[in-house]
Enzyme design. Structure first.
Site, mmCIF file in Angstrom:
data_model
loop_
_atom_site.group_PDB
_atom_site.id
_atom_site.type_symbol
_atom_site.label_atom_id
_atom_site.label_comp_id
_atom_site.label_asym_id
_atom_site.label_seq_id
_atom_site.Cartn_x
_atom_site.Cartn_y
_atom_site.Cartn_z
ATOM 1 N N SER A 1 0.853 -1.199 0.000
ATOM 2 C CA SER A 1 0.000 0.000 0.000
ATOM 3 C C SER A 1 0.881 1.239 0.000
ATOM 4 O O SER A 1 2.039 1.204 0.408
ATOM 5 C CB SER A 1 -0.863 0.001 1.261
ATOM 6 O OG SER A 1 -1.375 1.289 1.497
ATOM 7 N N TYR B 1 -1.896 -0.494 10.176
ATOM 8 C CA TYR B 1 -1.912 -0.814 8.744
ATOM 9 C C TYR B 1 -0.650 -0.304 8.057
ATOM 10 O O TYR B 1 -0.016 -1.027 7.283
ATOM 11 C CB TYR B 1 -3.171 -0.196 8.134
ATOM 12 C CG TYR B 1 -3.381 -0.500 6.677
ATOM 13 C CD1 TYR B 1 -3.793 -1.762 6.256
ATOM 14 C CD2 TYR B 1 -3.199 0.492 5.716
ATOM 15 C CE1 TYR B 1 -4.008 -2.028 4.910
ATOM 16 C CE2 TYR B 1 -3.419 0.228 4.366
ATOM 17 C CZ TYR B 1 -3.820 -1.027 3.971
ATOM 18 O OH TYR B 1 -4.030 -1.295 2.643
#
Ligand code: NAD
Length: 272
Positions: A152, A165
């Site tokens: 990501s 995350y």
């Protein structure tokens, strides 16, 4: 060119294949002649994707799989081998975030429960490591294979609020490099491991951060993202396909250990 980017006849196992981004990858690979195994915790979602592919003349099977359970992954590998005889491509797509591991105006960093951070780390990092152990072992036996980890933008520069995350995806980048080297040094020069770092795509995992759940309007954070994306829009799942096909085909046969941002320029823009 056709030969370089050819994926026909290849067998792809895709974790999280029932989700938004990876179902698009499953469809794209099947459309180009690959045989696809859609692995997902949600049997219903996996089946819906596999059924759609087969109804359009492609080859796909759905396998209920939990990437956090080695036995479940081994079962999935067995079914893939039984049906298709080999595994050429593994896409580690299962991943995500949750509100309890994300700060907000009303939820402080100091109050985040350790279980929430652990949950995010397990799903994103451990799930990727376990699936790579199970399917990578088969690739080591075959002497060839390609692994794509789904990282990501948050891995390159941590995003505000998404503490667990961002850290877990940064660990995926590190694991991508480690695994790329490890496979080449120990098992085969024909096994490659790379990652794709998508920018912002409006999906289930981030909808609660980017749009107001009552009105559907863009949140201030959503607006901030678009303002920091030189291309001025969210990504569309189809935007990932060119990079995916490049990374899983012979077009990238001397490429391993890299993380490719697909982010409309987000990671290049300082905001000034
Ligand atoms: P999604 O929620 O649509 O898909 C994730 C899928 O993973 C779901 O189908 C879910 O059932 C499955 N899953 C969850 N836990 C699992 C488990 N234990 N075992 C097997 N499957 C499991 O989300 P998405 O946005 O399509 O995300 C796909 C990947 O892309 C994730 O790794 C995510 O972190 C990453 N990503 C997404 C964005 C974005 O903007 N959406 C940006 C960067 C990276």
């Amino acid at each position: 060119m056709d030969r370089l980017f050819d994926v026909s006849g290849k067998v792809a196992a895709i974790t999280g294949g029932g989700g938004i981004l990876c179902s698009e990858m499953a469809r794209a690979l099947a459309k180009r002649g690959a045989k696809v195994a859609v692995l997902d915790l949600s049997e219903e979602q996996a089946k819906a994707v596999a059924d759609e592919i087969t109804s359009q003349g492609g080859t796909a099977i759905a396998i209920k799989t939990d990437v956090l359970d080695r036995k479940s992954l081994e079962n999935a590998r067995g079914i893939v081998l039984e049906n298709f005889g080999k595994v050429d491509i593994l896409i580690n797509g299962a991943g995500g975030n949750k509100a309890e591991a994300t700060t907000s105006d009303t939820f402080e960093f100091f109050d985040i429960p350790p279980e929430a951070i652990q949950w995010v780390f397990n799903l994103n990092l451990l799930g990727t490591v376990l699936a790579t152990q199970v399917f990578g072992e088969q690739m080591a036996k075959q002497g060839e294979g390609v692994i794509i980890n789904i990282s990501s933008m948050a891995s390159i520069r941590p995003l505000t609020r998404t503490i667990g995350y961002s850290a877990a995806k940064a660990a995926i980048n590190n694991f991508t490099q480690w695994m790329a080297v490890h496979f080449n040094m120990n098992y085969s020069k024909n096994i490659r491991v790379n990652a794709i770092a998508p920018g912002f795509f409006l999906t289930n995992q981030n909808r609660f951060l980017l749009t107001d759940k009552d009105t559907g309007e863009m949140t201030p954070r959503g607006k901030q993202i678009i303002d920091h994306t030189p291309m001025g829009r969210y990504g569309d799942p189809e935007d990932l396909i060119g990079t995916l096909i490049y990374l899983v085909s012979d077009a990238s046969e001397f490429v391993t250990g890299i993380v490719v941002p697909v982010d409309g320029g987000f990671s290049s823009y300082s905001g000034v």
